[in-house]
Write a protein that holds these residues in place. Structure first.
Motif, mmCIF file in Angstrom:
data_model
loop_
_atom_site.group_PDB
_atom_site.id
_atom_site.type_symbol
_atom_site.label_atom_id
_atom_site.label_comp_id
_atom_site.label_asym_id
_atom_site.label_seq_id
_atom_site.Cartn_x
_atom_site.Cartn_y
_atom_site.Cartn_z
ATOM 1 N N ASP A 99 0.865 -1.186 0.000
ATOM 2 C CA ASP A 99 0.000 0.000 0.000
ATOM 3 C C ASP A 99 0.901 1.235 0.000
ATOM 4 O O ASP A 99 1.420 1.641 1.045
ATOM 5 N N VAL A 100 1.092 1.844 -1.164
ATOM 6 C CA VAL A 100 2.049 2.937 -1.315
ATOM 7 C C VAL A 100 1.693 4.124 -0.427
ATOM 8 O O VAL A 100 2.557 4.716 0.230
ATOM 9 N N GLN A 101 0.431 4.486 -0.372
ATOM 10 C CA GLN A 101 0.020 5.635 0.429
ATOM 11 C C GLN A 101 0.247 5.388 1.918
ATOM 12 O O GLN A 101 0.768 6.254 2.637
ATOM 13 N N ALA A 102 -0.126 4.218 2.384
ATOM 14 C CA ALA A 102 0.055 3.891 3.798
ATOM 15 C C ALA A 102 1.536 3.855 4.164
ATOM 16 O O ALA A 102 1.935 4.285 5.249
ATOM 17 N N LEU A 103 2.367 3.351 3.247
ATOM 18 C CA LEU A 103 3.810 3.304 3.510
ATOM 19 C C LEU A 103 4.397 4.705 3.657
ATOM 20 O O LEU A 103 5.292 4.928 4.467
ATOM 21 N N ALA A 104 3.877 5.652 2.893
ATOM 22 C CA ALA A 104 4.380 7.019 2.951
ATOM 23 C C ALA A 104 4.124 7.654 4.317
ATOM 24 O O ALA A 104 4.871 8.540 4.747
#
Length: 210
Positions: A99-104
């Motif tokens: 999950d790219v957004q959550a990782l950010a």
């Protein structure tokens, strides 16, 4: 029926040792780790794995696979790190690695959680556990690199042996997994070799998109 007392939030009556009371309160608080669900399924596919089970499984990986660390490591330190590494998820929640957004947003959430969690212990132990957590996150030591590699390998094993039960619903591709190659390879080149073969087989079987 006998009267049931409300769940206590304070130490039992008669406890006067403040240090022990704080330590026990912390141990009661981290029981919440058992309620934090991860995306990985148990191998029998009966339910999702929780964070406490994940930490136990990682500790066993470290015991059984310690000989494959990239460099000689202090196994006891690796085990302590693995037991501590996900405690912040009690407040921050689990972050899905694809999950790219959550990782950010992960680092900010987890640092805030660490600031809230570790000070619940006496200051000396709070510092020790926070330092282990920071070491795991930064990967500056052989122990941290090996611990982090195991943290990446374990969910891959669960995925492979459940027919890609997390990969397939989320359309995970081989390239998505390969993006985390450095974390595994730096901690254990031997385990990275195993993972490569496992991913190739997963693609052939249709568990993982090419």
């Amino acid at each position: 029926m006998p009267r049931v007392e409300p769940t206590p939030t304070e130490p039992p009556a008669g406890i006067t040792d403040g240090r022990l009371a704080r330590q026990i309160a912390f141990l009661v608080e981290i029981d919440k780790l058992k309620t934090v669900l991860r995306r990985s399924n148990l191998i029998d596919l009966s339910r999702r794995e929780n964070d406490a089970e994940h930490s136990w499984h990682l500790a066993m990986l470290a015991v059984v696979l310690g000989e494959y660390a990239a460099a000689e490591v202090d196994q006891a330190r690796v085990l302590r790190m693995l037991l501590v590494h996900d405690l912040v998820e009690i407040y921050a929640g689990d972050t899905f690695v694809y999950d790219v957004q959550a990782l950010a947003e992960q680092e900010q959430r987890e640092r805030a959680a660490a600031d809230r969690l570790f000070p619940q212990l006496p200051a000396d132990q709070a510092g020790q556990l926070r330092a282990l957590w920071e070491e795991f996150e930064q990967r500056h030591t052989a122990e941290a690199r090996f611990a982090r590699s195991l943290d990446r390998v374990q969910p891959l094993l669960l995925n492979f042996y459940t027919g890609g039960s997390t990969w397939r619903p989320h359309g995970v591709r081989r390239a998505d997994v390969l993006a985390h190659r450095d974390v595994i390879e730096q901690g254990s080149p031997a385990l990275w070799g195993y993972v490569q073969a496992m991913l190739d087989d997963a693609v052939r079987r249709g568990y993982l998109l090419p």
